[in-house]
Design a protein around this motif. Sequence first.
Motif, short mmCIF file in Angstrom:
data_model
loop_
_atom_site.label_atom_id
_atom_site.label_comp_id
_atom_site.label_asym_id
_atom_site.label_seq_id
_atom_site.Cartn_x
_atom_site.Cartn_y
_atom_site.Cartn_z
N GLY A 369 0.82 -1.21 0.00
CA GLY A 369 0.00 0.00 0.00
C GLY A 369 0.85 1.25 0.00
O GLY A 369 1.79 1.40 -0.78
N ALA A 370 0.53 2.17 0.92
CA ALA A 370 1.26 3.44 1.01
C ALA A 370 2.71 3.25 1.44
O ALA A 370 3.52 4.17 1.32
N ASN A 371 3.05 2.06 1.94
CA ASN A 371 4.43 1.79 2.38
C ASN A 371 5.32 1.27 1.26
O ASN A 371 6.47 0.92 1.49
N SER A 372 4.80 1.23 0.03
CA SER A 372 5.58 0.72 -1.10
C SER A 372 6.80 1.59 -1.36
O SER A 372 6.77 2.81 -1.25
N ARG A 373 7.90 0.90 -1.77
CA ARG A 373 9.12 1.61 -2.15
C ARG A 373 9.53 1.24 -3.58
O ARG A 373 10.69 1.38 -3.94
N ALA A 374 8.57 0.75 -4.38
CA ALA A 374 8.92 0.24 -5.71
C ALA A 374 8.06 0.83 -6.82
O ALA A 374 7.76 0.16 -7.80
N ARG A 375 7.67 2.07 -6.67
CA ARG A 375 6.80 2.68 -7.68
C ARG A 375 7.51 2.88 -9.02
O ARG A 375 6.85 3.04 -10.04
N LYS A 376 8.82 2.86 -9.03
CA LYS A 376 9.57 3.08 -10.28
C LYS A 376 10.04 1.76 -10.90
O LYS A 376 10.97 1.75 -11.71
N ALA A 377 9.41 0.68 -10.54
CA ALA A 377 9.80 -0.62 -11.08
C ALA A 377 9.69 -0.61 -12.60
O ALA A 377 8.80 0.01 -13.18
N ARG A 378 10.62 -1.31 -13.28
CA ARG A 378 10.62 -1.36 -14.74
C ARG A 378 10.12 -2.70 -15.29
O ARG A 378 10.12 -2.91 -16.50
N GLU A 379 9.67 -3.56 -14.41
CA GLU A 379 9.11 -4.84 -14.83
C GLU A 379 8.09 -5.27 -13.79
O GLU A 379 8.44 -5.47 -12.62
N VAL A 380 6.83 -5.40 -14.17
CA VAL A 380 5.78 -5.75 -13.23
C VAL A 380 4.83 -6.76 -13.89
O VAL A 380 4.87 -6.98 -15.10
N VAL A 381 3.99 -7.34 -13.07
CA VAL A 381 2.91 -8.20 -13.56
C VAL A 381 1.59 -7.54 -13.16
O VAL A 381 1.36 -7.25 -11.98
#
Length: 601
Positions: A369-381
């Motif tokens: 949620g708001a604790n995420s540190r991966a908003r700039k990930a370049r590969e997601v599902v």
Amino acid sequence: MSIDASAMCRIGCGSGFWGDSPDGARQMVEAGVDFLVLDYLAEITMGLLAGSRRRDSSAGFIPDFIDYVIVPHARAIAQKSIKVVANAGGMNPNGCRAAVARALEVAGVNLKIAVVTGDDLLAQIAPLRAAGIALPGDLISFNAYLGARGIADALDLGADIVITGRCVDSALVLGPLVHKFGWSWKNFDLLAQGSLAGHLLECGCQVTGGILTDWRDISGWERMGYPIAECFADGTFTLTKPAGTGGCVNRASVAEQLVYEVGDPAAYALPDVICDWSEVSIEEIEADRVCVSGAKGAPPSGLYKVSAVVTDGFRISGELTIAGRDAAAKAQRTGEAILARTRAFMREAGFQDYAETLIEVIGAETLYGANSRARKAREVVLKVAARHAHRAALDIFSREFLASATSMAQGITGFAAGRPKSRPVLKHIGIFVGGEHVTARVELDGIERSVAGPQRRHRAKQSPRKGNEEEDFSTGPTRQVPLIALAFGRSGDKGDTANIGVVARRREFLPVLRRDLTEAAVAQYFAHLAKGPVRRYDWPGLNGFNFLLESALGGGGTASLRQDPQGKSYAQLLMDFPVRVPEDWFLPGAPLSSWPCSAER
């Protein structure tokens, strides 16, 4: 001091769930345990078996029990006089017995098979409603969690193999212990201690180092050892595993399994006993050998928990891999567009809106949620899921889902599996009924007899809850560390409720954990997932706490659209919770002098 082997009972668990490795049963047979227990059933499993039985009345049991236990090991089980107890009957214990009998005949082995039934209350719906018990409408199964009495009676009658339907998992071990040692059903401390042994064994490798918080310390994942409990007449037992296998048995592995799927540790309700595990002692006596003692018990409530499964429409979900800059943002927009597109076509076809939808971007730490540190990930599902009352409406979702591959964001791939398919939603509802409505039965050699059930009602005590206290133990400078520096833990589920057990690595860490890890703080941390109240219970014997998060799993089990419908990840999510500790704890020789360790940098 020498041990009288005749006074010891060795119980090994060869399966912790339906889908577990066949190697577990093999290890236990080779070790020559006295009792081989196999736990296959979970709430999700019961839903799957209910659907299977609905399609085919001869199905509804666990085929793995026959294929991976009876067929390969029947001769060795007979030669070594190993008693087998399994809840493989699922929704169809008699069908399972027939399949086992055929396999034994082919193997040329003569073993007595007993079946414990009485958990299936579906035929009693009308009288239960007449008794004033509110029940949902479209029930496809209605199974009570039986206790251990039927299992003990079956073994007393001479059964070599005992097959049950739905019972509490720990009963698979308590039944053999009552049979072996002749325990009284009124000696509640012994029943609580035996139930504790069952609780620790029931999930297989989870107590021998599997899914441990400190996973880097565990070797041998390729050949994990399954657990064995060496039990004594006074209720104490030692946990171990076969020599030469991977994993470990230590205080952390046992404590993490102990907190798994428990509510109030001072009032863990089972059909045969109310367990108080709040002061349980876990003592490492040598490598891979841990002695467990200290459980207390009280008379049971006389109530049985019943797992009701109802149909609740249909569900569908699809996944796509998305790569490139701002992959998380592209995935979110793609998911929203898929839902908007399918909603428009559904309206044109005359369907109402979805009952529920969910977009999860795996790799962008959606679970945090708001604790995420991966908003700039370049590969997601990207995972998009939806529920609807009508399957035909979800056929539109299935048809349109892959259109995004050429009409939306660049970098979409991973669609070779084809169009997603819908399936029924099987929703679990927990209900309690009085013992007068539940009668367990044992059948062996064509003779059936009823099993006496606990009738005495008892109001369990509540353990201390100190959810909102703050302890000021230091006025000096502090530094912030993640919870994992101070504690380890395990999470699990009961319906739509998740639990997270937290165990301090050192007793001196408790004051800071009590101060910062309050009910309110944990509720805020999980606000995006937990929609109900959060309760914290003290667990003094473990130097820790147990948190219950209600309405935290999106309905739980097969009813949930979430990537984690069982709260399996919740303890790991909490391990990043920030905790303030005294600055002097980092001085040489102080508790956190080696933090951060190389594995955590």
